[in-house]
Design a protein around this motif. Sequence first.
Motif, PDB file in Angstrom:
ATOM      1  N   CYS A 259       0.832  -1.213   0.000  1.00  0.00           N
ATOM      2  CA  CYS A 259       0.000   0.000   0.000  1.00  0.00           C
ATOM      3  C   CYS A 259       0.866   1.263   0.000  1.00  0.00           C
ATOM      4  O   CYS A 259       1.802   1.387   0.786  1.00  0.00           O
ATOM      5  CB  CYS A 259      -0.902  -0.013   1.232  1.00  0.00           C
ATOM      6  SG  CYS A 259      -1.900   1.476   1.381  1.00  0.00           S
ATOM      7  N   LEU A 260       0.529   2.187  -0.886  1.00  0.00           N
ATOM      8  CA  LEU A 260       1.262   3.463  -1.000  1.00  0.00           C
ATOM      9  C   LEU A 260       0.644   4.549  -0.123  1.00  0.00           C
ATOM     10  O   LEU A 260       1.101   5.683  -0.134  1.00  0.00           O
ATOM     11  CB  LEU A 260       1.244   3.932  -2.463  1.00  0.00           C
ATOM     12  CG  LEU A 260       1.669   2.906  -3.519  1.00  0.00           C
ATOM     13  CD1 LEU A 260       1.430   3.462  -4.918  1.00  0.00           C
ATOM     14  CD2 LEU A 260       3.120   2.533  -3.336  1.00  0.00           C
ATOM     15  N   CYS A 262      -1.868   6.235  -0.712  1.00  0.00           N
ATOM     16  CA  CYS A 262      -2.158   7.367  -1.606  1.00  0.00           C
ATOM     17  C   CYS A 262      -3.568   7.909  -1.401  1.00  0.00           C
ATOM     18  O   CYS A 262      -3.893   9.000  -1.859  1.00  0.00           O
ATOM     19  CB  CYS A 262      -1.994   6.936  -3.051  1.00  0.00           C
ATOM     20  SG  CYS A 262      -3.214   5.707  -3.560  1.00  0.00           S
ATOM     21  N   ALA A 263      -4.448   7.129  -0.778  1.00  0.00           N
ATOM     22  CA  ALA A 263      -5.837   7.515  -0.485  1.00  0.00           C
ATOM     23  C   ALA A 263      -6.770   7.437  -1.687  1.00  0.00           C
ATOM     24  O   ALA A 263      -7.939   7.810  -1.584  1.00  0.00           O
ATOM     25  CB  ALA A 263      -5.910   8.911   0.142  1.00  0.00           C
ATOM     26  N   PHE A 298      -6.253   7.394   5.166  1.00  0.00           N
ATOM     27  CA  PHE A 298      -4.917   6.991   4.723  1.00  0.00           C
ATOM     28  C   PHE A 298      -3.869   8.091   4.904  1.00  0.00           C
ATOM     29  O   PHE A 298      -2.693   7.858   4.682  1.00  0.00           O
ATOM     30  CB  PHE A 298      -4.948   6.536   3.258  1.00  0.00           C
ATOM     31  CG  PHE A 298      -5.417   5.111   3.120  1.00  0.00           C
ATOM     32  CD1 PHE A 298      -4.540   4.047   3.298  1.00  0.00           C
ATOM     33  CD2 PHE A 298      -6.740   4.827   2.840  1.00  0.00           C
ATOM     34  CE1 PHE A 298      -4.973   2.743   3.200  1.00  0.00           C
ATOM     35  CE2 PHE A 298      -7.183   3.525   2.743  1.00  0.00           C
ATOM     36  CZ  PHE A 298      -6.300   2.464   2.922  1.00  0.00           C
ATOM     37  N   VAL A 350      -1.618   0.117  -7.164  1.00  0.00           N
ATOM     38  CA  VAL A 350      -0.884  -1.154  -7.077  1.00  0.00           C
ATOM     39  C   VAL A 350      -1.844  -2.349  -7.064  1.00  0.00           C
ATOM     40  O   VAL A 350      -1.430  -3.471  -6.795  1.00  0.00           O
ATOM     41  CB  VAL A 350       0.053  -1.168  -5.849  1.00  0.00           C
ATOM     42  CG1 VAL A 350       1.206  -0.205  -6.061  1.00  0.00           C
ATOM     43  CG2 VAL A 350      -0.683  -0.834  -4.557  1.00  0.00           C
ATOM     44  N   ILE A 352      -4.359  -3.286  -5.109  1.00  0.00           N
ATOM     45  CA  ILE A 352      -4.783  -3.971  -3.877  1.00  0.00           C
ATOM     46  C   ILE A 352      -6.286  -4.210  -3.969  1.00  0.00           C
ATOM     47  O   ILE A 352      -7.052  -3.330  -4.369  1.00  0.00           O
ATOM     48  CB  ILE A 352      -4.390  -3.146  -2.630  1.00  0.00           C
ATOM     49  CG1 ILE A 352      -2.868  -3.168  -2.491  1.00  0.00           C
ATOM     50  CG2 ILE A 352      -5.059  -3.709  -1.372  1.00  0.00           C
ATOM     51  CD1 ILE A 352      -2.321  -2.255  -1.409  1.00  0.00           C
TER      52      ILE A 352
HETATM   53  S1  SF4 Z   1      -5.531   3.060  -3.364  1.00  0.00           S
HETATM   54 FE1  SF4 Z   1      -5.741   2.638  -1.148  1.00  0.00          FE
HETATM   55  S2  SF4 Z   1      -4.994   0.504  -0.891  1.00  0.00           S
HETATM   56 FE2  SF4 Z   1      -4.261   1.253  -2.912  1.00  0.00          FE
HETATM   57  S3  SF4 Z   1      -2.198   2.060  -2.529  1.00  0.00           S
HETATM   58 FE3  SF4 Z   1      -3.629   3.807  -2.386  1.00  0.00          FE
HETATM   59  S4  SF4 Z   1      -4.157   3.899  -0.182  1.00  0.00           S
HETATM   60 FE4  SF4 Z   1      -3.225   1.879  -0.511  1.00  0.00          FE
END
Ligand code: SF4
Length: 384
Positions: A259-260, A262-263, A298, A350, A352
């Motif tokens: 997990c990045l 990134c929100a 996040f 990524v 997820i």
């Molecule tokens: S979209 Fe959500 S789960 Fe995927 S990297 Fe960003 S914060 Fe993490």
Amino acid sequence: MVLERESLGTLFEALVRQGYKILGPTLHEGAIVYDELTSTSDLPAGWTDEQDGGTYRVKRRNDGALFGYVVGPHSWKKFLFPPVLRLWQAERRGNGFQIEAEQHESTKMAFFGVRSCELHALAIQDKVFANGTYVDPLYKGRRDRVFVVAVNCGQAGGTCFCVSMNTGPRVSSGFDLALTEVLEDGHHYFVVEAGTEAGLQVLAELPHRPAEEGEKEAAEKVVARATAQMGRRMDTTGIKELLYSNYEHPRWDNVAGRCLTCANCTMVCPTCFCSTVEDVTDLKGEHAERWRKWDSCFTTDFSYIHGGSVRSTPKARYRQWMTHKLATWIDQFGSSGCVGCGRCITWCPVGIDITEEVRAIRGTDVSGRSGKESSHGNTREDSD
Ligand code: SF4
Ligand code: SF4
């Protein structure tokens, strides 16, 4: 009732006559987004989308379907709970300030092409903003002026799992009119249902006729096709207890490694509702403004309390998000916070996948409740 494809424009005209601004799907910069529509020619006729974890593409269909795609990066929440909204501004007047309340949107809005999962998401946000102990007048003022034209899905996307969440693909409530688009043997038409008195009144203005048995059956087949095509599934059996008893599951470390923070998942989610408030002033101290902006669990600032963030690690933040969506939300609001739209999977850079994360925890439940015991960080998915 049946509305022929060539008469769909009369629905637009009737809504405009009643003072509605029409908002709906349109093709923009390689994605199907929600924006103001001026006519049916703004709809993405003949386009579809392909979705998977971290992947979204639009491509041409071999027919002229107007709703032959699923959901894109936008959700209807942006019209009811705008991403950035000024709440008020103030001017210095002598030794004091004069507060000027904001003039907020008062236009009647027609949401055109709302899917079943999105109706469920609207109902969830209604509960949070309009039907609870604390009512957000900005949300409620907008929501009370919305006319909903829903559309039954005729195909499911690669990341859809509304069947698992019991939120689709057939619309069941929360709409004024519902359309099912049918294309067969060169005949392109919509089977229309009215869900409210307001819907019946609009329908009365359109050139419609009762649906024949064959046409109703064709509409049912459209929804059955989408039901059979779900790209993802999630076993929700005992999911609240599963997550409550697996706070220390090694899978949280695994997902934190990918997990990045990134929100993106919270921005695209149609039910996420967190926001922050920022005050800004000019350098002379003459003018001040207060803004509300979407925020996300996040970000580290979101849980910052004098001296530090409560959730300082990606592991803590992902666990908070997924556990809230699928478990604590049930205690808080009486339903799941996930409607199975798949956006968080598609728009995660990524890839997820919330369905995969649940499967991994269920398959290696470390609480001793059920499933396989695991004393290491690998999951069944990993070893596969
Ligand atoms: S979209 Fe959500 S789960 Fe995927 S990297 Fe960003 S914060 Fe993490
Ligand atoms: S958590 Fe993901 S799948 Fe569920 S409603 Fe939000 S964006 Fe859709």
